[in-house]
Design a protein around this motif. Sequence first.
Motif, PDB file in Angstrom:
ATOM      1  N   ASP A  71       0.820  -1.213   0.000  1.00 30.00           N
ATOM      2  CA  ASP A  71       0.000   0.000   0.000  1.00 30.00           C
ATOM      3  C   ASP A  71       0.852   1.261   0.000  1.00 30.00           C
ATOM      4  OD1 ASP A  71      -2.328  -1.462  -0.039  1.00 30.00           O
ATOM      5  OD2 ASP A  71      -2.687  -1.322   2.120  1.00 30.00           O
ATOM      6  N   GLU A  72       2.049   1.193   0.594  1.00 30.73           N
ATOM      7  CA  GLU A  72       2.939   2.355   0.679  1.00 30.73           C
ATOM      8  C   GLU A  72       3.764   2.565  -0.590  1.00 30.73           C
ATOM      9  OE1 GLU A  72       5.402   2.613   4.174  1.00 30.73           O
ATOM     10  OE2 GLU A  72       3.852   1.658   5.390  1.00 30.73           O
ATOM     11  N   GLN A  73       3.943   1.533  -1.392  1.00 32.82           N
ATOM     12  CA  GLN A  73       4.789   1.636  -2.574  1.00 32.82           C
ATOM     13  C   GLN A  73       4.115   2.437  -3.680  1.00 32.82           C
ATOM     14  OE1 GLN A  73       7.020  -2.641  -2.282  1.00 32.82           O
ATOM     15  NE2 GLN A  73       6.358  -2.043  -4.264  1.00 32.82           N
ATOM     16  N   GLU A  74       4.907   3.230  -4.400  1.00 31.77           N
ATOM     17  CA  GLU A  74       4.389   3.969  -5.546  1.00 31.77           C
ATOM     18  C   GLU A  74       4.219   3.054  -6.747  1.00 31.77           C
ATOM     19  OE1 GLU A  74       6.428   7.599  -6.526  1.00 31.77           O
ATOM     20  OE2 GLU A  74       6.760   8.030  -4.406  1.00 31.77           O
ATOM     21  N   GLU A  75       5.148   2.142  -6.926  1.00 24.36           N
ATOM     22  CA  GLU A  75       5.145   1.229  -8.064  1.00 24.36           C
ATOM     23  C   GLU A  75       5.092  -0.200  -7.507  1.00 24.36           C
ATOM     24  OE1 GLU A  75       8.066   0.318 -11.880  1.00 24.36           O
ATOM     25  OE2 GLU A  75       8.507   1.972 -10.535  1.00 24.36           O
ATOM     26  N   VAL A  76       4.157  -1.008  -8.005  1.00 25.72           N
ATOM     27  CA  VAL A  76       4.008  -2.380  -7.512  1.00 25.72           C
ATOM     28  C   VAL A  76       4.056  -3.335  -8.710  1.00 25.72           C
ATOM     29  CG1 VAL A  76       2.586  -3.974  -6.171  1.00 25.72           C
ATOM     30  CG2 VAL A  76       2.569  -1.557  -5.601  1.00 25.72           C
ATOM     31  N   PRO A  77       5.263  -3.773  -9.079  1.00 30.63           N
ATOM     32  CA  PRO A  77       5.362  -4.679 -10.228  1.00 30.63           C
ATOM     33  C   PRO A  77       4.926  -6.106  -9.866  1.00 30.63           C
ATOM     34  CG  PRO A  77       7.535  -4.271  -9.303  1.00 30.63           C
ATOM     35  CD  PRO A  77       6.573  -3.420  -8.541  1.00 30.63           C
ATOM     36  N   GLU A  78       4.517  -6.857 -10.895  1.00 27.95           N
ATOM     37  CA  GLU A  78       4.186  -8.272 -10.722  1.00 27.95           C
ATOM     38  C   GLU A  78       5.423  -9.094 -10.998  1.00 27.95           C
ATOM     39  OE1 GLU A  78       1.042  -9.533 -13.263  1.00 27.95           O
ATOM     40  OE2 GLU A  78      -0.509  -8.722 -11.952  1.00 27.95           O
ATOM     41  N   CYS A  79       5.551 -10.207 -10.292  1.00 24.82           N
ATOM     42  CA  CYS A  79       6.661 -11.130 -10.503  1.00 24.82           C
ATOM     43  C   CYS A  79       6.502 -11.779 -11.878  1.00 24.82           C
ATOM     44  CB  CYS A  79       6.662 -12.193  -9.406  1.00 24.82           C
ATOM     45  SG  CYS A  79       7.919 -13.464  -9.641  1.00 24.82           S
ATOM     46  N   PRO A  80       7.557 -11.822 -12.688  1.00 30.58           N
ATOM     47  CA  PRO A  80       7.448 -12.453 -14.004  1.00 30.58           C
ATOM     48  C   PRO A  80       7.310 -13.974 -13.923  1.00 30.58           C
ATOM     49  CG  PRO A  80       9.698 -11.757 -13.596  1.00 30.58           C
ATOM     50  CD  PRO A  80       8.879 -11.249 -12.459  1.00 30.58           C
ATOM     51  N   LYS A  81       7.625 -14.557 -12.777  1.00 35.24           N
ATOM     52  CA  LYS A  81       7.555 -16.007 -12.640  1.00 35.24           C
ATOM     53  C   LYS A  81       6.205 -16.477 -12.124  1.00 35.24           C
ATOM     54  CE  LYS A  81      12.413 -16.893 -12.220  1.00 35.24           C
ATOM     55  NZ  LYS A  81      12.754 -17.806 -13.247  1.00 35.24           N
ATOM     56  N   CYS A  82       5.718 -15.871 -11.025  1.00 38.61           N
ATOM     57  CA  CYS A  82       4.494 -16.389 -10.398  1.00 38.61           C
ATOM     58  C   CYS A  82       3.351 -15.382 -10.363  1.00 38.61           C
ATOM     59  CB  CYS A  82       4.786 -16.893  -8.989  1.00 38.61           C
ATOM     60  SG  CYS A  82       5.138 -15.570  -7.803  1.00 38.61           S
ATOM     61  N   ARG A  83       3.564 -14.162 -10.810  1.00 35.20           N
ATOM     62  CA  ARG A  83       2.564 -13.099 -10.884  1.00 35.20           C
ATOM     63  C   ARG A  83       2.108 -12.542  -9.540  1.00 35.20           C
ATOM     64  NH1 ARG A  83       4.001 -11.449 -15.281  1.00 35.20           N
ATOM     65  NH2 ARG A  83       3.237 -12.326 -17.186  1.00 35.20           N
TER      66      ARG A  83
END
Length: 182
Positions: free
Chosen positions: A103-115
């Motif tokens: 919730d605090e992060q500006e950018e929240v990427p998804e893992c390329p392996k497990c999403r």
Amino acid sequence: MENTVCPWCQTEIVWDEEIGPEETCPYCQNELNGYRTLNVQLGEEDAEEEADWEDEQDEADDASLWSDEDMRHTLPPSIRTLDKFGESHDLMNYEECVEKILDEQEEVPECPKCRDYMILAGTREIAEQGFVPTKFSALTEPVIKPPFRLNMYVCTGCFHVEENLSEEDRLRMVDHLSQGKA
């Protein structure tokens, strides 16, 4: 009698033999024909197998049948490995803490392996020493010059690590390439 399962709402639709099959799902109004339809034939064998499966599920739902050792084997392999050191893990607290961080992060990427979502673990500065830039004939200078920073993200599910350029260095690289110093 033929039963149809709506592929959208997963509801079994039983139709009257005199009227015929439904053309649309009475629950979600999905069109029920062609590639959108799944017809299921239930015979006596299928009904027996389904009853056996339900009995097995009832037994599996009984938590008293599971020992602590069995529960440890249901953890993801990465958490199970950590458990070998005798530490106990409260996965509910883990999930709550992960949610607060995300919730605090500006950018929240998804893992390329497990999403699963990845947590920003920190940044790493790349200095001139130890970095060898690739040279392209289209440019007189490297794509990006040190020093620059990389954001390091760790997956909360499989613990895969990914890195990408920090925001300021992304803008610096775009600016540099848009000028096209050839």
